[in-house]
Design a protein around this motif. Structure first.
Motif, PDB file in Angstrom:
ATOM      1  N   ARG A 159      45.344  -9.241  25.943  1.00  0.00           N
ATOM      2  CA  ARG A 159      45.478  -7.996  26.703  1.00  0.00           C
ATOM      3  C   ARG A 159      44.678  -8.065  28.002  1.00  0.00           C
ATOM      4  N   ALA A 160      43.490  -8.664  27.948  1.00  0.00           N
ATOM      5  CA  ALA A 160      42.685  -8.829  29.165  1.00  0.00           C
ATOM      6  C   ALA A 160      43.423  -9.695  30.175  1.00  0.00           C
ATOM      7  N   ALA A 161      44.022 -10.788  29.698  1.00  0.00           N
ATOM      8  CA  ALA A 161      44.734 -11.682  30.598  1.00  0.00           C
ATOM      9  C   ALA A 161      45.938 -11.004  31.221  1.00  0.00           C
ATOM     10  N   GLY A 162      46.658 -10.208  30.425  1.00  0.00           N
ATOM     11  CA  GLY A 162      47.811  -9.486  30.948  1.00  0.00           C
ATOM     12  C   GLY A 162      47.419  -8.460  31.987  1.00  0.00           C
ATOM     13  N   PHE A 163      46.326  -7.745  31.734  1.00  0.00           N
ATOM     14  CA  PHE A 163      45.813  -6.750  32.679  1.00  0.00           C
ATOM     15  C   PHE A 163      45.440  -7.430  33.996  1.00  0.00           C
ATOM     16  N   ALA A 164      44.701  -8.540  33.901  1.00  0.00           N
ATOM     17  CA  ALA A 164      44.265  -9.253  35.102  1.00  0.00           C
ATOM     18  C   ALA A 164      45.461  -9.767  35.897  1.00  0.00           C
ATOM     19  N   GLU A 165      46.433 -10.343  35.213  1.00  0.00           N
ATOM     20  CA  GLU A 165      47.610 -10.877  35.904  1.00  0.00           C
ATOM     21  C   GLU A 165      48.408  -9.770  36.575  1.00  0.00           C
ATOM     22  N   ARG A 166      48.598  -8.671  35.863  1.00  0.00           N
ATOM     23  CA  ARG A 166      49.400  -7.560  36.381  1.00  0.00           C
ATOM     24  C   ARG A 166      48.765  -6.935  37.618  1.00  0.00           C
ATOM     25  N   HIS A 167      47.481  -6.606  37.535  1.00  0.00           N
ATOM     26  CA  HIS A 167      46.831  -5.931  38.660  1.00  0.00           C
ATOM     27  C   HIS A 167      46.481  -6.907  39.779  1.00  0.00           C
ATOM     28  N   GLY A 168      46.196  -8.135  39.427  1.00  0.00           N
ATOM     29  CA  GLY A 168      45.976  -9.123  40.465  1.00  0.00           C
ATOM     30  C   GLY A 168      47.212  -9.321  41.324  1.00  0.00           C
ATOM     31  N   ALA A 169      48.387  -9.383  40.668  1.00  0.00           N
ATOM     32  CA  ALA A 169      49.642  -9.535  41.405  1.00  0.00           C
ATOM     33  C   ALA A 169      49.963  -8.280  42.209  1.00  0.00           C
ATOM     34  N   ARG A 170      49.725  -7.121  41.618  1.00  0.00           N
ATOM     35  CA  ARG A 170      50.025  -5.861  42.322  1.00  0.00           C
ATOM     36  C   ARG A 170      49.191  -5.716  43.578  1.00  0.00           C
ATOM     37  N   LEU A 171      47.924  -6.104  43.488  1.00  0.00           N
ATOM     38  CA  LEU A 171      46.999  -5.932  44.612  1.00  0.00           C
ATOM     39  C   LEU A 171      46.932  -7.158  45.515  1.00  0.00           C
ATOM     40  N   GLY A 172      47.472  -8.270  45.060  1.00  0.00           N
ATOM     41  CA  GLY A 172      47.382  -9.501  45.836  1.00  0.00           C
ATOM     42  C   GLY A 172      45.975 -10.032  45.933  1.00  0.00           C
ATOM     43  N   VAL A 173      45.217  -9.969  44.803  1.00  0.00           N
ATOM     44  CA  VAL A 173      43.818 -10.391  44.808  1.00  0.00           C
ATOM     45  C   VAL A 173      43.565 -11.394  43.688  1.00  0.00           C
ATOM     46  N   ARG A 174      42.432 -12.050  43.780  1.00  0.00           N
ATOM     47  CA  ARG A 174      42.001 -12.949  42.714  1.00  0.00           C
ATOM     48  C   ARG A 174      41.602 -12.116  41.509  1.00  0.00           C
ATOM     49  N   ALA A 175      42.110 -12.458  40.335  1.00  0.00           N
ATOM     50  CA  ALA A 175      41.787 -11.741  39.107  1.00  0.00           C
ATOM     51  C   ALA A 175      41.431 -12.743  38.019  1.00  0.00           C
ATOM     52  N   ALA A 176      40.335 -12.485  37.309  1.00  0.00           N
ATOM     53  CA  ALA A 176      39.849 -13.405  36.292  1.00  0.00           C
ATOM     54  C   ALA A 176      39.571 -12.650  35.002  1.00  0.00           C
ATOM     55  N   VAL A 177      39.376 -13.395  33.933  1.00  0.00           N
ATOM     56  CA  VAL A 177      39.027 -12.839  32.626  1.00  0.00           C
ATOM     57  C   VAL A 177      37.635 -13.329  32.251  1.00  0.00           C
ATOM     58  N   ALA A 178      36.800 -12.416  31.728  1.00  0.00           N
ATOM     59  CA  ALA A 178      35.449 -12.771  31.286  1.00  0.00           C
ATOM     60  C   ALA A 178      35.351 -12.628  29.771  1.00  0.00           C
ATOM     61  N   ALA A 179      34.503 -13.439  29.176  1.00  0.00           N
ATOM     62  CA  ALA A 179      34.394 -13.467  27.725  1.00  0.00           C
ATOM     63  C   ALA A 179      33.579 -12.310  27.165  1.00  0.00           C
ATOM     64  N   ASP A 180      32.674 -11.755  27.965  1.00  0.00           N
ATOM     65  CA  ASP A 180      31.836 -10.657  27.468  1.00  0.00           C
ATOM     66  C   ASP A 180      31.488  -9.723  28.617  1.00  0.00           C
TER      67      ASP A 180
END
Length: 317
Positions: A159-180
């Motif tokens: 779910r974190a990865a999907g959120f990052a990919e979706r909003h990163g693409a929408r905003l045209g920005v770098r989006a990453a996932v963190a473990a904690d």
């Protein structure tokens, strides 16, 4: 006739900019109908039911009554209805999906508070809890300021990865996932938290000077996202001070009314300052107010009528 509005109906007719305007007008309305009144009952098993009694906003000729059921292990976790009534006759104008109304009004009101308190140049966001409310915070925040970086943390890595990919693409920005959570906030100027946590996820040592944190999780007794040490050293703004002390962020940390700098309404009306010093840590931690359901539901109802959306139903037939 009552208009029935499903989640898909609401998402088809609502847009963040219009809803942000409606919520801003509600926060700054000069009237007494914004008082928060709620009843929370524990259900057998893992659920709670929340009844929000009538929400009223100046210049809206209607009122709402909302009943929510909260089951953290379910998807969606919120289920219920918002009933929109004519203020003059009591006629039931519409029934709306509560999960959608709650996500939109909570997330967009939080975006207003986040924008008002974060440093003007803060453009990197950490999201902890990648659910529906965080979705709307991000959609609202990007209407209010530029976002140039995003880091996401959730117990569900997919779910974190999907959120990052979706909003990163929408905003045209770098989006990453963190473990904690601590890793997620390391380089963030803005932190958005929307979890079911019952123990603090972040403490004072975990956040840099000048960070803003919006905490949506501490909205009923027993829930907490931020440690007392962080809150004691921060400038804390809430949506309702008595509720924050009774069941919100201050209650969860064992703090009292003196730890609240004011409400978001105070801030938007210019009655209290927002961020006082660039290096201070600021917190916006709402519990949610009944009038916000009305502001969002009335906006949705008018838009749906104009678009011919929804299904009409006669309860008196």
């Amino acid at each position: 006739m009552t208009l029935l509005l499903t989640r898909s109906d609401l998402e088809a007719v609502l847009d963040p900019a219009t809803c942000l305007d409606a919520l801003r007008r509600g926060f700054t309305a000069a009237q007494d109908g914004t008082a928060a009144r709620r009843v929370i009952a524990k259900l057998p098993g893992q659920g709670t039911a929340t009844a929000l009694l009538p929400g009223v906003v100046a210049e809206i000729p209607a009122y709402t009554v909302k009943v929510n059921a909260k089951f953290p292990g379910s998807r969606p976790a919120l289920r219920g209805v918002v009933c929109l009534h004519d203020l003059g006759t009591g006629e039931l104008l519409a029934q709306l999906d509560s999960a959608t109304v709650t996500a939109w009004r909570t997330g967009l009101a939080a975006a207003l508070g986040t924008h008002a308190l974060a440093r003007p140049d803060a453009d990197t966001v950490a999201v902890i809890g990648a659910g529906a409310q965080a979705e709307l915070v991000m959609r609202g925040l990007s209407e209010l300021r530029e976002v140039r970086g995003l880091t996401v943390c959730d117990l569900d890595a997919a779910r974190a990865a999907g959120f990052a990919e979706r909003h990163g693409a929408r905003l045209g920005v770098r989006a990453a996932v963190a473990a904690d959570p601590r890793a997620a906030v390391r380089d963030a100027g803005i932190v958005v938290m929307a979890t079911w946590a019952r123990r603090p996820l972040l403490h004072a040592a975990d956040v840099a000077r000048g960070t803003h944190l919006t905490s949506l999780g501490a909205d009923e007794p027993g829930k907490a996202e931020l440690g007392a040490d962080l809150l004691e050293g921060a400038r804390v703004v809430v949506d309702d001070v008595p509720l924050a002390v009774e069941m919100g962020v201050l209650a969860g940390a064992g703090l009292d009314v003196k730890h609240a700098a004011g409400t978001l309404r105070d801030l938007l009306c210019g009655e209290v300052p927002g961020r006082v010093r660039r290096a201070e840590v600021t917190v916006y931690a709402p519990v949610g107010l009944p009038w916000q359901d009305l502001a969002l539901s009335w906006t949705a109802y008018r838009a749906a009528r104009a678009a011919g959306a929804g299904v009409e139903f006669d309860f008196l037939a």
